[in-house]
Design an enzyme around this catalytic site. Structure first.
Site, PDB file in Angstrom:
ATOM      1  N   HIS A  83     -35.366  -9.629  22.623  1.00  0.00           N
ATOM      2  CA  HIS A  83     -35.919  -8.275  22.618  1.00  0.00           C
ATOM      3  C   HIS A  83     -35.390  -7.462  23.797  1.00  0.00           C
ATOM      4  CE1 HIS A  83     -39.185  -5.411  23.821  1.00  0.00           C
ATOM      5  NE2 HIS A  83     -38.960  -5.019  22.589  1.00  0.00           N
ATOM      6  N   GLU A  86     -32.017  -6.300  22.923  1.00  0.00           N
ATOM      7  CA  GLU A  86     -32.088  -5.191  21.950  1.00  0.00           C
ATOM      8  C   GLU A  86     -32.198  -3.860  22.682  1.00  0.00           C
ATOM      9  OE1 GLU A  86     -35.398  -2.782  20.023  1.00  0.00           O
ATOM     10  OE2 GLU A  86     -35.751  -4.898  19.554  1.00  0.00           O
ATOM     11  N   HIS A  87     -33.042  -3.800  23.715  1.00  0.00           N
ATOM     12  CA  HIS A  87     -33.185  -2.572  24.497  1.00  0.00           C
ATOM     13  C   HIS A  87     -31.887  -2.223  25.219  1.00  0.00           C
ATOM     14  CE1 HIS A  87     -37.688  -1.644  24.881  1.00  0.00           C
ATOM     15  NE2 HIS A  87     -37.591  -2.588  23.951  1.00  0.00           N
ATOM     16  N   GLU A 163     -44.265  -2.155  27.546  1.00  0.00           N
ATOM     17  CA  GLU A 163     -44.441  -2.464  26.121  1.00  0.00           C
ATOM     18  C   GLU A 163     -45.350  -3.680  25.947  1.00  0.00           C
ATOM     19  OE1 GLU A 163     -41.686  -3.125  22.099  1.00  0.00           O
ATOM     20  OE2 GLU A 163     -40.743  -2.848  24.058  1.00  0.00           O
TER      21      GLU A 163
END
Length: 463
Positions: A83, A86-87, A163
């Site tokens: 993840h 991904e950012h 997040e």
């Protein structure tokens, strides 16, 4: 005077083969009608797959690249790396800054986004058909030439920690992570996709970069597009973008195969409780389900729909309509390569959790013993078929179906085949899968502010 024309020497057969560009292999997977709905697949030298569906009746295209990597590919110390990466792929390449990437799609009214799951990651854009070349260039550039600058890694760490905090503040979402952890324990599938604050804090730029180089090889990528497009043009532009990055040099490389596995998940009577000062308690009661390749998944989907998939479902009627115990209640299935989960979610006041759980367990026992009625079966199959057809009228949904099918199964089912699988489920099919899946002691995950007595009762609720 006679003029002699000297022709250039013809290259030898060996030289000709060496100079020739390796050929891509293209085939039609689903023929469609009059070009509409035609699904084609090309495997480029280097192992990169391109799958498209032509929808000439729209003026848009959804384009995406799927990576065959998810949170289950992480070690405990790398939890959250997929993840995090991904950012970071949005943060700049040799040709574009982070602002350039976002501005390029904003300027044409397009949408650019990504998501990370437990078994794959997807980067996608939706644009007007005339802007498809731009979307291809931007996303291919992101995936093949990300710089992963140290300052961007450090800056994005704070965003990801926020997040994680946001998820912690949403117990209706977080309870599903707790349920997975309760059922699967400290395994790759049991750990959260986002990682934890501790693991994200510990991730370094070098470790993320190694993860990137390992998992973003073209053999582990699938390009998908759906909308008003020409397959050959998409292939040509994707190939040019990957060639520019030197990513297709291994011309003999083969595409990565779908995940396999024959793991049988058995987790009975486990309880996970998390204290949060919330007005509602959020609970998931569940059992081991089936893997995504299991033929029983069609019958289990019908069962789940009849049990908690709509306003006419048993749980909605019994818990909300008749007794007013909860606003939101539903059931769901999650299938992975080697196992699956079946769960029931409800949000209610802490004092009413025991009543809600009792009704859920009663309905599970009744379906395990008696299955569904013919009326319930008809409603459930009709609901599934209708929702599937309506959902796939959008090019974005079609693009996602293409990518997930290629990553997970390595093949494509036509819409007619999918509908046939759903509508051919019988009462006996449901009764059989219900007896195999539901006739076990469930596990429970709950988030809320419980008194000591309420927490003690939940700890012993499944005994």
């Amino acid at each position: 005077m006679t003029r002699t024309v000297r022709r250039p020497a013809r290259p030898s057969r060996t030289e000709g083969r060496a100079a020739a560009r390796p050929r891509a292999l293209t085939r039609t997977l689903l023929p469609g009608e009059n070009g509409a709905g035609t699904v084609r697949k090309t495997v480029l030298p280097g192992g990169l797959r391109v799958v498209t569906e032509t929808v000439p009746s729209v003026r848009s295209v959804s384009f995406g690249i799927w990576a065959h990597v998810g949170s289950r590919d992480e070690t405990p110390t790398l939890n959250g790396a997929t993840h995090y990466l991904e950012h970071l792929l949005f943060k700049g390449t040799s040709r574009r800054s982070a602002l350039d990437i976002s501005a390029a799609l904003d300027e044409v009214g397009g949408e650019l986004n990504a998501f990370t799951a437990k078994e794959f990651t997807c980067y996608y854009a939706r644009v007007l058909d005339s802007d498809l070349p731009l979307a291809i260039d931007v996303i291919c550039d992101m995936l093949t030439d990300s710089l992963l600058l140290p300052e961007e890694v450090d800056a994005e760490r704070g965003v990801i920690l926020e997040e994680i905090a946001m998820t912690d503040d949403d117990p209706g979402d977080g309870v599903h992570d707790l349920f997975a952890q309760t059922m699967l324990g400290d395994s790759p599938l049991g750990r959260p996709v986002l990682g934890t604050a501790e693991t994200v804090e510990a991730l370094t730029r070098d470790r993320i970069a190694r993860f990137y180089r390992k998992h973003y090889d073209p053999t582990r990528l699938v390009v998908t597009a759906a909308g008003n497009l020409d397959h050959a043009t998409v292939v040509r532009r994707v190939r040019a973008a990957f060639d520019r990055a030197g990513a297709l040099e291994r011309t003999d490389a083969e595409p990565c195969a779908p995940r396999g596995g024959a793991r049988t998940l058995r987790a009975a009577g486990r309880v996970g409780l998390l204290d949060r000062r919330t007005e509602q308690a959020h609970v998931v009661l569940g059992l081991p389900g089936v893997s995504r390749g299991d033929d029983r998944r069609w019958a289990l989907s019908v069962l789940s729909t009849a049990l908690g998939g709509g306003m006419s479902s048993r749980l909605f009627q019994e818990i909300r309509e008749k007794r007013g115990l909860a606003y939101s209640v539903y059931s769901y299935t999650s299938g992975y390569a080697d196992c699956g989960l079946f769960g029931i979610y409800a949000g209610c006041r802490p004092a009413q959790v025991q009543d809600v759980l009792a009704i859920c367990r009663e309905q599970l026992a009744r379906i395990a013993e008696d299955g569904l009625t013919e009326d319930e079966l008809r409603r459930a199959t009709g609901q599934l078929a209708g929702a599937t057809m309506l959902g796939l009228e959008d090019p974005g949904a079609l693009m996602h179906r293409l990518g997930k099918s290629e990553i997970c199964w390595g093949s494509q089912l036509s819409l007619d085949e999918m509908l046939s699988r759903m509508t051919s489920v019988t009462v006996e099919d449901v009764r059989q899968v219900a007896g195999e899946i539901l006739d076990h002691r469930p596990s429970l995950a709950a988030i809320g502010h419980f008194t000591e007595r309420q927490a003690s009762r939940l700890e012993n609720a499944l005994a």
